[in-house]
Design a protein around this motif. Sequence first.
Motif, PDB file in Angstrom:
ATOM      1  N   UNK A 183       0.835  -1.208   0.000  1.00 13.12           N
ATOM      2  CA  UNK A 183       0.000   0.000   0.000  1.00 13.12           C
ATOM      3  C   UNK A 183       0.870   1.259   0.000  1.00 13.12           C
ATOM      4  N   UNK A 184       1.898   1.264   0.824  1.00 12.47           N
ATOM      5  CA  UNK A 184       2.827   2.406   0.849  1.00 12.47           C
ATOM      6  C   UNK A 184       3.537   2.573  -0.490  1.00 12.47           C
ATOM      7  N   UNK A 185       3.971   1.436  -1.023  1.00  7.37           N
ATOM      8  CA  UNK A 185       4.702   1.482  -2.299  1.00  7.37           C
ATOM      9  C   UNK A 185       3.805   2.027  -3.405  1.00  7.37           C
ATOM     10  N   UNK A 186       2.568   1.556  -3.424  1.00  2.75           N
ATOM     11  CA  UNK A 186       1.612   2.018  -4.439  1.00  2.75           C
ATOM     12  C   UNK A 186       1.411   3.526  -4.311  1.00  2.75           C
ATOM     13  N   UNK A 187       1.301   3.995  -3.091  1.00  5.22           N
ATOM     14  CA  UNK A 187       1.112   5.424  -2.850  1.00  5.22           C
ATOM     15  C   UNK A 187       2.350   6.207  -3.326  1.00  5.22           C
ATOM     16  N   UNK A 188       3.527   5.730  -2.942  1.00  2.00           N
ATOM     17  CA  UNK A 188       4.764   6.436  -3.307  1.00  2.00           C
ATOM     18  C   UNK A 188       4.970   6.466  -4.815  1.00  2.00           C
ATOM     19  N   UNK A 189       4.506   5.414  -5.499  1.00  2.00           N
ATOM     20  CA  UNK A 189       4.705   5.327  -6.950  1.00  2.00           C
ATOM     21  C   UNK A 189       3.824   6.306  -7.714  1.00  2.00           C
ATOM     22  N   UNK A 190       2.963   7.028  -6.991  1.00  5.49           N
ATOM     23  CA  UNK A 190       2.177   8.065  -7.684  1.00  5.49           C
ATOM     24  C   UNK A 190       3.075   9.236  -8.075  1.00  5.49           C
ATOM     25  N   UNK A 191       4.131   9.445  -7.335  1.00  5.37           N
ATOM     26  CA  UNK A 191       4.972  10.618  -7.602  1.00  5.37           C
ATOM     27  C   UNK A 191       6.435  10.265  -7.884  1.00  5.37           C
ATOM     28  N   UNK A 192       6.801   8.997  -7.725  1.00  7.41           N
ATOM     29  CA  UNK A 192       8.200   8.652  -7.972  1.00  7.41           C
ATOM     30  C   UNK A 192       8.427   7.163  -7.861  1.00  7.41           C
ATOM     31  N   UNK A 193       9.596   6.796  -7.390  1.00  5.22           N
ATOM     32  CA  UNK A 193       9.949   5.388  -7.252  1.00  5.22           C
ATOM     33  C   UNK A 193       9.698   4.949  -5.805  1.00  5.22           C
ATOM     34  N   UNK A 194       9.293   3.705  -5.636  1.00 10.75           N
ATOM     35  CA  UNK A 194       9.205   3.129  -4.293  1.00 10.75           C
ATOM     36  C   UNK A 194      10.107   1.915  -4.228  1.00 10.75           C
ATOM     37  N   UNK A 195      10.793   1.769  -3.125  1.00  8.79           N
ATOM     38  CA  UNK A 195      11.618   0.585  -2.897  1.00  8.79           C
ATOM     39  C   UNK A 195      10.925  -0.276  -1.853  1.00  8.79           C
ATOM     40  N   UNK A 196      10.847  -1.557  -2.110  1.00  7.56           N
ATOM     41  CA  UNK A 196      10.139  -2.463  -1.206  1.00  7.56           C
ATOM     42  C   UNK A 196      10.754  -3.855  -1.326  1.00  7.56           C
ATOM     43  N   UNK A 197      10.769  -4.575  -0.202  1.00  7.52           N
ATOM     44  CA  UNK A 197      11.319  -5.937  -0.250  1.00  7.52           C
ATOM     45  C   UNK A 197      10.552  -6.756  -1.292  1.00  7.52           C
ATOM     46  N   UNK A 214      14.638 -14.964  -7.174  1.00 11.99           N
ATOM     47  CA  UNK A 214      14.176 -15.040  -5.784  1.00 11.99           C
ATOM     48  C   UNK A 214      15.347 -14.915  -4.815  1.00 11.99           C
ATOM     49  N   UNK A 215      16.257 -13.996  -5.145  1.00  8.93           N
ATOM     50  CA  UNK A 215      17.404 -13.788  -4.263  1.00  8.93           C
ATOM     51  C   UNK A 215      16.925 -13.323  -2.876  1.00  8.93           C
ATOM     52  N   UNK A 216      17.406 -13.965  -1.815  1.00 11.75           N
ATOM     53  CA  UNK A 216      16.986 -13.529  -0.478  1.00 11.75           C
ATOM     54  C   UNK A 216      17.403 -12.075  -0.246  1.00 11.75           C
ATOM     55  N   UNK A 217      16.477 -11.312   0.297  1.00 10.87           N
ATOM     56  CA  UNK A 217      16.783  -9.919   0.614  1.00 10.87           C
ATOM     57  C   UNK A 217      16.710  -8.969  -0.562  1.00 10.87           C
ATOM     58  N   UNK A 218      16.237  -9.450  -1.719  1.00  9.44           N
ATOM     59  CA  UNK A 218      16.178  -8.582  -2.905  1.00  9.44           C
ATOM     60  C   UNK A 218      15.184  -7.448  -2.686  1.00  9.44           C
ATOM     61  N   UNK A 219      15.527  -6.292  -3.243  1.00  9.43           N
ATOM     62  CA  UNK A 219      14.673  -5.117  -3.122  1.00  9.43           C
ATOM     63  C   UNK A 219      14.126  -4.759  -4.510  1.00  9.43           C
ATOM     64  N   UNK A 220      12.822  -4.541  -4.566  1.00 11.75           N
ATOM     65  CA  UNK A 220      12.186  -4.152  -5.828  1.00 11.75           C
ATOM     66  C   UNK A 220      12.046  -2.642  -5.890  1.00 11.75           C
ATOM     67  N   UNK A 221      12.318  -2.072  -7.058  1.00  9.23           N
ATOM     68  CA  UNK A 221      11.981  -0.675  -7.305  1.00  9.23           C
ATOM     69  C   UNK A 221      10.712  -0.686  -8.143  1.00  9.23           C
ATOM     70  N   UNK A 222       9.642  -0.091  -7.620  1.00  6.92           N
ATOM     71  CA  UNK A 222       8.382  -0.079  -8.361  1.00  6.92           C
ATOM     72  C   UNK A 222       8.030   1.349  -8.751  1.00  6.92           C
ATOM     73  N   UNK A 223       7.364   1.492  -9.876  1.00  9.31           N
ATOM     74  CA  UNK A 223       7.027   2.826 -10.384  1.00  9.31           C
ATOM     75  C   UNK A 223       6.021   2.711 -11.513  1.00  9.31           C
ATOM     76  N   UNK A 224       5.442   3.805 -11.856  1.00  9.40           N
ATOM     77  CA  UNK A 224       4.745   3.897 -13.137  1.00  9.40           C
ATOM     78  C   UNK A 224       5.842   4.068 -14.190  1.00  9.40           C
ATOM     79  N   UNK A 225       5.514   3.708 -15.418  1.00  7.38           N
ATOM     80  CA  UNK A 225       6.585   3.756 -16.424  1.00  7.38           C
ATOM     81  C   UNK A 225       6.048   4.139 -17.791  1.00  7.38           C
ATOM     82  N   UNK A 226       6.968   4.663 -18.589  1.00  7.30           N
ATOM     83  CA  UNK A 226       6.648   4.932 -20.002  1.00  7.30           C
ATOM     84  C   UNK A 226       6.773   3.652 -20.796  1.00  7.30           C
TER      85      UNK A 226
END
Lengths: 470, 470
Positions: free
Chosen positions: A410-424, A458-470
């Motif tokens: 939910x936080x990541x989705x919110x943050x991705x409205x204006x930029x990038x979100x990082x999430x496990x 499925x690397x342990x501890x991997x972090x995803x960068x999520x965003x809207x994209x072109x």
Amino acid sequence: MAKQPVLTPQADDFPRWYQDVVAKAELADNGPARGTQIIRPYGYALWERMVAEVDERIKAAGAENASFPLFIPQSYLTREADHVEGFAPELAVVTHGGGKELEEPLVVRPTSETVIGEYMARWINSYRDLPMLLNQWANVVRWELRPRLFLRSTEFLWQEGHTAHVDQADAAAYAHRILRDVYEDFMVSVLALPVVVGRKTPDERFPGATNTMTCEAMMGDGKALQMGTSHELGQNFARAFDIRYQDAEATEQLAWTTSWGVSTRMMGGLIMGHGDDAGLRLPPRVAATQVAVLVVRDGDGVGERAHLVTEALRTAGLRVTLDDRTDVGFGRRATAWELKGVPVRIELGPRDLADEQATVVRRDRGEKATVGLGGLVDHVVGLMDEIQDAMLAAARARRDERTVDTTTVAEATEAARTGFARIAWDAIDDEALAAMKADGITVRCLQGPDGEVATSDDQPGAVATVARAY
Amino acid sequence: MAKQPVLTPQADDFPRWYQDVVAKAELADNGPARGTQIIRPYGYALWERMVAEVDERIKAAGAENASFPLFIPQSYLTREADHVEGFAPELAVVTHGGGKELEEPLVVRPTSETVIGEYMARWINSYRDLPMLLNQWANVVRWELRPRLFLRSTEFLWQEGHTAHVDQADAAAYAHRILRDVYEDFMVSVLALPVVVGRKTPDERFPGATNTMTCEAMMGDGKALQMGTSHELGQNFARAFDIRYQDAEATEQLAWTTSWGVSTRMMGGLIMGHGDDAGLRLPPRVAATQVAVLVVRDGDGVGERAHLVTEALRTAGLRVTLDDRTDVGFGRRATAWELKGVPVRIELGPRDLADEQATVVRRDRGEKATVGLGGLVDHVVGLMDEIQDAMLAAARARRDERTVDTTTVAEATEAARTGFARIAWDAIDDEALAAMKADGITVRCLQGPDGEVATSDDQPGAVATVARAY
């Protein structure tokens, strides 16, 4: 007379601002056939600079340029199952040639893994022939339903590298080397775009790849743009096209291949990554014109002196344009150079000349300085690196400011409205992924806990960068 | 073991010699679809050198690069009657895109006068916009029934320049300037091919042109190769695409246009213009590798010294390849460098090193010299210009020797069996022209009595150069 805004302000409508810049800075135009584009001289000069810089790095990585055919027999495409499934809906097909219907239709290349695979199979015999490192600068065609200049066009220009290796480790190392030493280095040090580099999730992979790695840049509206990708193809294409070699023990082995590309899409990244309400802002290393010398108004030898200044700057190795079109108003010309993003403007008028000085304007910050003519060349030469560094630092600060570390979807989705979100990465299950996708948000890439490109899906501890994209 | 001849001797079968060189020097390969070609890295490196040299000259002539679409709506081609008649039989047509049949088929560009004409009409408003000088480096497609690598291929790479001017005089002057300052200068000073420059006869003109001018080179078998053409298009395309401008008196005028191009065909000219029974012979200015440094046999520090020599030559600005593959026989490697036409070979073995010297071999004359290592770099740097000049002088002597001044069509026909014949243009009537054509002989170009490009189709005193041609 009030100054007319020539561009839609970014805050009002970013996509329209983009269209305005592309049109008014004379970068590109729509072609007559749907989705095709014309790159105009000012835009093409930027592309030529990009080509020169990327090509130099590709050659330093040991790859050689070649040229493969535009037309590929349709049957080639079908040999790798994922590949054909990915590209079939986007193909342009030639059915007639020389006034006759062809026996086998020809596909206009959407990418060249298949035809290059066929020839690698012919050219490679022994492990001594490996690695085989090829690249081509070419046009490719992928039918686009919602075309947008530079970002999604039916025909675009790119380079596509294709390599074959003795084993997976060598292929993986080379794909990674291209990603970092060619693409990331170019984007950061020339385009001044601090890209996020990582691994694509399985559903964002290139059709036929076992691993796709990407450089993702943040645009002025906080959205991501995929700027370039490098793929490990495993033995998928080697199997489909029979790319085999004899190893040192004379045993026949299947090769491991890679492919990687950057395209005119980077033009879109350059425009949206740095542009502001006044137009383009170009980092000096990619600017076709680095300095515009403007004759404010003629008389008292200003024209001659501006010419001398221009020559002196050229001798110092800069790319300089002299603007002595004094029949056009000075303000109009200054605005045009701003629109075109030229890093430094030198303004020289009779009053300046009387004081043996000139006005130097930085496009990146809009700052004006008065500089004595005696020290002008040194000053401007110094500005090139200064502006280059400042633009990268500003882009990095903006990216970091608009990148939020989050712990829930939910936080990541919110943050991705204006930029990038990082999430496990393990915080995102299939359901969350689908929900984000419905919201226009995707995982741009995965990084390991060390910030490096994730080494597996499925690397342990991997972090995803999520965003809207072109 | 007797040395195996790797190539068919030229005297036995010149076309087969050509095929052999193209294949064995790894210049190019046939593509999978009929008439398409693959330019392999060694061939492509030569093409890159040509592109760099031609591009520099085009820019010096004031033209700017751009990129126009590969796909042209079929209706565009039909707007200029001669143009469509000339190209209709050679077109490749895309009928399906994105999984659907297209409403209007798209032609894969055979040349871009039509689409560029359409956009010039949009971009040009006033005489201030003229001349508009555009160029693009691109691939084009012309269906070939009898394809031959580099010489006639369904897809080929080229540059096509397109310009618009205020009047005929300006257009004619520019087309002529490109012919001489760009094409002839490049061919003579870089490719070392002493081209004959003149005007095409009406039936050899580009479809839609009012005047076609050409550079014709003599190949090793005495046949001519058209190396590049520059066309005055009159107002034909301006009328068809409505390229109009307002003159200084605000009166609307139709523009005058030109187009001009050179292609990968020049690769064929380079091969056949200089090659001998041992393979390619490359003038230093176009050679991708100018010097090959061969370690004859390792030991006594030869490898290290060869490396130092290589670096010293590179520092002096030369393009150098170090060949230290001592696991491959020396003779075999020397033959391979000969085949590839590298202008200078430096051979360094333990005995040479003991004497502080190296063997320097010139590819153009096959001469060997022993040179002290201390003066090696200066010697080799000096050789570059010497070889370049010698190759041009040799090509010129060969051309002159095989060019015969004739007075009757019968003499000209006979002379054209082994080379070029010069004959008064008014000595050739329509019947003679047809008879020569039936014999495979054509008028390559017309020159005025002063040796300049003929100024009209029936200039008094014009001299025709006739020959068989590729």
